[in-house]
Design a protein around this motif. Structure first.
Motif, PDB file in Angstrom:
ATOM      1  N   GLY A  77       1.053  -1.292  -0.209  1.00  0.00           N
ATOM      2  CA  GLY A  77      -0.108   0.059   0.001  1.00  0.00           C
ATOM      3  C   GLY A  77       0.788   1.343  -0.003  1.00  0.00           C
ATOM      4  N   HIS A  78       0.319   2.284  -0.156  1.00  0.00           N
ATOM      5  CA  HIS A  78       1.006   3.614   0.017  1.00  0.00           C
ATOM      6  C   HIS A  78       0.314   4.343   1.574  1.00  0.00           C
ATOM      7  CE1 HIS A  78       0.317   3.100  -4.641  1.00  0.00           C
ATOM      8  NE2 HIS A  78       1.790   4.473  -4.798  1.00  0.00           N
ATOM      9  N   ALA A  79       1.432   4.367   2.001  1.00  0.00           N
ATOM     10  CA  ALA A  79       1.672   5.853   2.983  1.00  0.00           C
ATOM     11  C   ALA A  79       1.133   6.782   2.299  1.00  0.00           C
ATOM     12  CB  ALA A  79       3.230   5.688   4.092  1.00  0.00           C
ATOM     13  N   VAL A  80      -0.012   7.406   3.134  1.00  0.00           N
ATOM     14  CA  VAL A  80      -0.564   8.781   2.725  1.00  0.00           C
ATOM     15  C   VAL A  80      -0.447   9.834   3.847  1.00  0.00           C
ATOM     16  CG1 VAL A  80      -1.882   7.616   1.267  1.00  0.00           C
ATOM     17  CG2 VAL A  80      -2.548   8.123   3.877  1.00  0.00           C
ATOM     18  N   GLY A  81       0.086   9.077   5.307  1.00  0.00           N
ATOM     19  CA  GLY A  81       0.213  10.109   5.974  1.00  0.00           C
ATOM     20  C   GLY A  81       0.570   9.914   7.246  1.00  0.00           C
ATOM     21  N   VAL A  82       1.223  10.530   8.222  1.00  0.00           N
ATOM     22  CA  VAL A  82       1.816  10.326   9.426  1.00  0.00           C
ATOM     23  C   VAL A  82       1.147  11.376  10.693  1.00  0.00           C
ATOM     24  CG1 VAL A  82       3.824   9.740  10.746  1.00  0.00           C
ATOM     25  CG2 VAL A  82       4.144   9.006   8.407  1.00  0.00           C
ATOM     26  N   ASP A  83       0.840   9.915  11.627  1.00  0.00           N
ATOM     27  CA  ASP A  83       0.468  10.750  12.686  1.00  0.00           C
ATOM     28  C   ASP A  83       1.472  11.114  13.569  1.00  0.00           C
ATOM     29  OD1 ASP A  83      -0.869  11.402  15.184  1.00  0.00           O
ATOM     30  OD2 ASP A  83      -1.849  10.175  15.541  1.00  0.00           O
ATOM     31  N   THR A  84       2.202  12.065  13.769  1.00  0.00           N
ATOM     32  CA  THR A  84       3.702  11.480  14.654  1.00  0.00           C
ATOM     33  C   THR A  84       2.673  11.713  16.318  1.00  0.00           C
ATOM     34  OG1 THR A  84       3.269  14.399  14.825  1.00  0.00           O
ATOM     35  CG2 THR A  84       4.946  12.724  12.892  1.00  0.00           C
ATOM     36  N   SER A  85       1.727  12.171  16.684  1.00  0.00           N
ATOM     37  CA  SER A  85       1.940  12.061  17.943  1.00  0.00           C
ATOM     38  C   SER A  85       1.134  10.901  18.724  1.00  0.00           C
ATOM     39  CB  SER A  85       0.164  13.262  17.871  1.00  0.00           C
ATOM     40  OG  SER A  85      -0.989  12.764  17.857  1.00  0.00           O
ATOM     41  N   ASP A  86       0.342   9.907  18.081  1.00  0.00           N
ATOM     42  CA  ASP A  86       0.305   8.422  18.152  1.00  0.00           C
ATOM     43  C   ASP A  86       1.481   7.667  17.227  1.00  0.00           C
ATOM     44  OD1 ASP A  86      -1.737   9.054  20.399  1.00  0.00           O
ATOM     45  OD2 ASP A  86      -3.291   8.682  18.616  1.00  0.00           O
ATOM     46  N   THR A  88       1.838   6.815  14.731  1.00  0.00           N
ATOM     47  CA  THR A  88       1.347   5.940  13.538  1.00  0.00           C
ATOM     48  C   THR A  88       1.504   6.578  11.781  1.00  0.00           C
ATOM     49  OG1 THR A  88      -0.837   5.391  15.372  1.00  0.00           O
ATOM     50  CG2 THR A  88      -0.639   5.195  13.156  1.00  0.00           C
ATOM     51  N   VAL A  89       1.546   5.357  11.003  1.00  0.00           N
ATOM     52  CA  VAL A  89       1.445   5.204   9.579  1.00  0.00           C
ATOM     53  C   VAL A  89      -0.245   5.211   9.476  1.00  0.00           C
ATOM     54  CG1 VAL A  89       3.087   4.972   7.805  1.00  0.00           C
ATOM     55  CG2 VAL A  89       3.709   5.438   9.196  1.00  0.00           C
ATOM     56  N   VAL A  90      -0.560   6.242   8.608  1.00  0.00           N
ATOM     57  CA  VAL A  90      -1.745   5.970   7.833  1.00  0.00           C
ATOM     58  C   VAL A  90      -1.631   5.065   6.267  1.00  0.00           C
ATOM     59  CG1 VAL A  90      -4.032   6.573   6.882  1.00  0.00           C
ATOM     60  CG2 VAL A  90      -2.700   7.261   9.438  1.00  0.00           C
TER      61      VAL A  90
END
Length: 456
Positions: A77-86, A88-90
């Motif tokens: 899949g494609h990594a489309v976002g990074v939640d740096t607070s939690d 997590t890679v979306v």
């Protein structure tokens, strides 16, 4: 203490090599290693022009992720976002669904996309040569144009189909033009009436081709291209593209049904999802390859702005395979040391040079301060590619392909991938919607909550 989760994004020179270095440095079972990438292979992109010309088979430059790794989990899949607070890679899966991938350490190496400009008709009618699909489709398209031209009695149609325009005087553009020009020469043996009508053009807004080679070798490259019969026009670019012509900024309108766009790349939009400073879209990192303010996140390769400490002028490292491969070793060392609480080291690399294969027996090479041309450059070029290919299986395939080509000549059969007549326009720029920092945070938190509810 739970095992650290180390996630690598991207299966290119930087990402896959970083994962392999991590596997070597971390004892078996001591960490959970994951790789996020849209395809389960590493593409040796410097040899794509030879795939487009048919000198190499596609499988020769596509190295299996599963064969080159041991215990790492591959996440398609494609990594489309990074939640740096939690942390997590979306990930957007091939099915279109979103999935969370938690991390304790993250290495971003998503690479780059073909850089498009606001030129009328460019994205609709131009062909690229950055992905494996583009190279295969491009070869089919070029051979198809010659077949159709040979079958036509309309002189206007024949001229349009026999003229090919390449935009970009860098490494990819020069090698693509030279390789495909030789492919057309081989195909023209079947179509003797077309031989005098085939035209190849190379245009670039820059004042010279291959500036990385230096002035002397740059002039040599220009001479070799013109000796091949390629018309090179500098300080000019494209103003408009239509299905049957290419209009240049000097006012010239070239009847043509083939524009090949190789005029640079742009960093992956993923780097903008972290809400951190960028340089031309490349995510800024410190000399130890960490993202400032995010000690658990590292970035390397085309999409990272890495300070070039080996140069005194404060520049950034060029986005080349050579640098990405060396950064992979350093980032693996620093990821492990960051987990163990040890000091990190800065990335330092001195440019080793550049090699250019103009197909046939023509090649140019700058190795450190040594400038080569002719047979010595060809030997250096082929040797460099074999050494830089990180798979023994791929090396064997490449050498076999070169030997077959040298002993039996080229194969000019069209494979039928471009039979629908549609351009392979910017296949590299897949239809993926990346998230901004706020959306990545909210989506990451939602996906994590769903995962906890489902699995406990």
């Amino acid at each position: 203490m739970s095992r650290p989760r180390i996630v690598v994004v991207g299966a290119g020179f930087g990402g896959l090599q970083a994962l392999r270095h991590l596997e070597r440095r971390i004892p078996s079972g001591a960490a959970d290693l994951s790789l996020i990438a849209p395809n389960d292979y590493m593409l040796y992109s410097p040899l794509l022009p030879q795939v487009a010309s048919g000198m190499l088979t596609p499988q020769s430059v596509a190295m299996s992720v599963h064969r080159m790794t041991r215990e790492s989990q591959f996440i398609p899949g494609h990594a489309v976002g990074v939640d740096t607070s939690d942390r997590t890679v979306v990930v957007q899966r091939p099915t279109g669904e979103f999935a969370p991938v938690p991390y304790d350490r993250l290495v971003l190496a998503p690479g780059s996309l073909t850089r498009a400009f606001d030129i009328p008709g460019l994205t609709e009618f131009a062909y690229g040569n950055k992905t494996l699909a583009e190279a295969v489709l491009l070869r089919d398209h070029v051979l198809g144009q010659l077949e159709l031209a040979n079958d036509s009695r309309d002189p206007v149609e024949r001229e349009e189909r026999c003229r090919f325009v390449v935009v970009g005087g860098g490494y990819t553009g020069v090698e693509t033009a030279a390789s495909l020009k030789r492919l057309c020469e081989e195909a023209a043996l079947r179509y003797p009436e077309l031989r005098s009508e085939i035209r190849w053009h190379l245009v670039d807004i820059a004042p010279k081709v291959l500036p990385e080679l230096g002035d002397r070798l740059g002039r040599k490259a220009l001479t070799l291209l013109r000796n091949l019969g390629i018309e090179v026009k500098l300080k000019v670019t494209v103003r408009e593209v239509t299905p049957d012509k290419v209009v240049l900024t000097d006012g010239r309108a070239l009847p043509s049904r083939t524009l090949i766009w190789t005029a640079g790349v742009s960093p992956s939009p993923l780097m903008g999802t972290l809400d951190k400073p960028t340089q031309g879209g490349r995510l800024e990192v410190d000399t130890d390859l960490r993202v400032p303010g995010l000690p658990e996140v590292f970035a390397i390769g085309d999409a990272a702005a890495v300070p070039n400490v080996a140069e005194p002028n404060g520049s950034y490292c060029p986005p080349t395979a050579q640098y990405a491969t060396r950064q992979a070793d350093t980032v693996a060392h620093n990821v492990v040391n960051s987990i163990l609480g040890r000091p990190l080291k800065e990335f330092r690399h001195k440019d080793l040079g550049l090699v250019v294969d103009l197909s046939g027996k023509d090649a140019l090479a700058r190795i450190l301060k040594l400038e080569l041309s002719g047979c010595s450059a060809l030997a250096a070029t082929r040797g460099y590619h074999l050494l830089a290919t990180p798979s023994n299986t791929a090396r064997a395939r490449i050498m076999a392909n070169w030997a077959i080509r040298g002993l039996t000549g080229g194969e000019i059969s069209r494979l039928g991938f471009a039979d629908d007549g549609q351009p392979a326009s910017f296949v590299a720029n897949e239809d993926v919607e990346y998230m901004d920092a706020e959306k990545a945070r909210s989506e990451g938190a939602r996906l994590l909550e769903n995962m906890k509810e489902r699995y406990g």
